[in-house]
Design a protein around this motif. Sequence first.
Motif, PDB file in Angstrom:
ATOM      1  N   LYS A   1       0.826  -1.210   0.000  1.00  0.00           N
ATOM      2  CA  LYS A   1       0.000   0.000   0.000  1.00  0.00           C
ATOM      3  C   LYS A   1       0.861   1.261   0.000  1.00  0.00           C
ATOM      4  O   LYS A   1       0.696   2.157  -0.834  1.00  0.00           O
ATOM      5  N   THR A   2       1.793   1.315   0.973  1.00  0.00           N
ATOM      6  CA  THR A   2       2.637   2.512   1.093  1.00  0.00           C
ATOM      7  C   THR A   2       3.524   2.665  -0.135  1.00  0.00           C
ATOM      8  O   THR A   2       3.692   3.770  -0.664  1.00  0.00           O
ATOM      9  N   THR A   3       4.069   1.554  -0.605  1.00  0.00           N
ATOM     10  CA  THR A   3       4.920   1.595  -1.794  1.00  0.00           C
ATOM     11  C   THR A   3       4.148   2.200  -2.970  1.00  0.00           C
ATOM     12  O   THR A   3       4.655   3.085  -3.672  1.00  0.00           O
TER      13      THR A   3
ATOM     14  N   MET B   1      -2.670  10.260   1.503  1.00  0.00           N
ATOM     15  CA  MET B   1      -2.667  10.144   2.966  1.00  0.00           C
ATOM     16  C   MET B   1      -2.329   8.710   3.360  1.00  0.00           C
ATOM     17  O   MET B   1      -3.018   7.780   2.963  1.00  0.00           O
ATOM     18  N   ASP B   2      -1.273   8.550   4.167  1.00  0.00           N
ATOM     19  CA  ASP B   2      -0.871   7.204   4.590  1.00  0.00           C
ATOM     20  C   ASP B   2      -1.255   6.996   6.046  1.00  0.00           C
ATOM     21  O   ASP B   2      -0.602   7.506   6.944  1.00  0.00           O
ATOM     22  N   GLU B   3      -2.299   6.240   6.282  1.00  0.00           N
ATOM     23  CA  GLU B   3      -2.824   5.976   7.627  1.00  0.00           C
ATOM     24  C   GLU B   3      -2.841   7.250   8.470  1.00  0.00           C
ATOM     25  O   GLU B   3      -2.279   7.284   9.561  1.00  0.00           O
ATOM     26  N   PRO B   4      -3.513   8.301   7.982  1.00  0.00           N
ATOM     27  CA  PRO B   4      -3.401   9.596   8.651  1.00  0.00           C
ATOM     28  C   PRO B   4      -4.046   9.621  10.035  1.00  0.00           C
ATOM     29  O   PRO B   4      -3.653  10.424  10.864  1.00  0.00           O
TER      30      PRO B   4
HETATM   31 MG   LIG Z   1       2.352   1.115   4.906  1.00  0.00          MG
END
Ligand SMILES: [Mg+2]
Length: 398
Positions: A54-56, A173-176
């Motif tokens: 996901k983050t990648t 937004m990454d797990e904001p």
């Molecule tokens: Mg991640």
Amino acid sequence: MTDSAARTVTGASIRLDGVVKHYRGQDKPAVKKLDLDITAGDIVAFVGPSGCGKTTTLKMINRLIEPTEGRILIGERDVTGENPDTLRQSVGYVIQSGGLFPHWSVARNVGAIPRVLGWDTKRIAERTDYLLDLVGLDPAVFRDRLPKDMSGGQQQRVGVARALAADPPVLLMDEPFGAVDPITRLRLQDELIAIQHELGKTIVIVTHDFEEATKLGDKVLVLSEGGHVEQYATPAEILADPATPFVSEFVGSGATLAHLTLSRVKDVEHDAVVIARVGDSSDEVIGRAMAAGATWVVVVDDDGRGLSWPSLDEVATKPRVSDYVDARLPTVAPSSTLNDALDTMLAASQGGVLVTDGRGAVTGALTIATVMAVIRDQLSDARADGSTYVAHAAGEQA
Ligand SMILES: [Mg+2]
Ligand SMILES: Nc1ncnc2c1ncn2[C@@H]1O[C@H](COP(=O)(O)OP(=O)(O)OP(=O)(O)O)[C@@H](O)[C@H]1O
């Protein structure tokens, strides 16, 4: 999810075209080969187990991570060849803890990108105040504060304001909302929906939480290891018709009452409330309340925002309505889910919540009895459908 009717879209579409990420030294690619089309003005939520990419994937969109292969387009622009610094000025990015510079004031944090872009001081100051107001922070109170003197939720709001500073068409937004308490999290989700409604940005949000994904996402992207797309569809479609056993299992284990996240506060009928203002005659207020069959009233300020909700007995102890402020008054927004409403009641140990409009003015109330009745209906409908994932739902919420 937002109403599609009267929506301004200022966001840009995003397209991933055969995107691969192979980290050096790893035998398997983190993202195998991903094709994805995101419609301008949508919120898309990426969900999937830890390590699925996901983050990648998110960071390849603003090239904090360089793709090994493939193309990424924002609107008509192929950003794979663009200068990464310029690119990042047009893509807002929000990380878990807000990612603020601790020794910079709120205003300096929010103005960081506009300063790089060479905006003049006055324009930066105006933009900062506008954005702080948009994310629900009074500029006069917070402009000069340091992040360390603010709560996690307030810092997160500043993080969102900062990401929006240069008016980017895309917000990543990454797990904001991962690091804030559950009730603040609900508030921040509702604010994000309101902001999205007002600005029409394209928002990509990574979350572990399927319930959060169904609440926020116009579409949800369910990923498995290697950035493999299991399903990309609306929350309702995913719940009604999981594309693969992986999706069924993910949905089943993660979101017990996921169906309830499809029911919003605005979809159910509210109870009318009797409104009083500070300084009103208590006799007059009690008379009005009794005529309406109410046993309590809501005291509001000049903007219609709730201050307290005293019982008639409490009102009767003074000749005029007092200016007492109940700091724990439970409120929900129209975009809140019924699950949020229940959580808010439980957190406040109250049998009801006040419903507020986009500006925070009280418009009605929702009682636990109303919410429970809707939940009972949904559970019996779901059982009749033979859905497997609601059987253990009711217990887990409490
Ligand atoms: Mg991640
Ligand atoms: N800098 C890196 N170098 C090597 N491998 C990496 C690097 N960053 C991530 N990975 C690997 O790539 C895969 C995908 O990682 P990624 O961070 O995208 O997962 P994620 O879905 O965001 O997980 P989480 O939910 O835990 O944040 C994982 O196997 C991870 O170990």
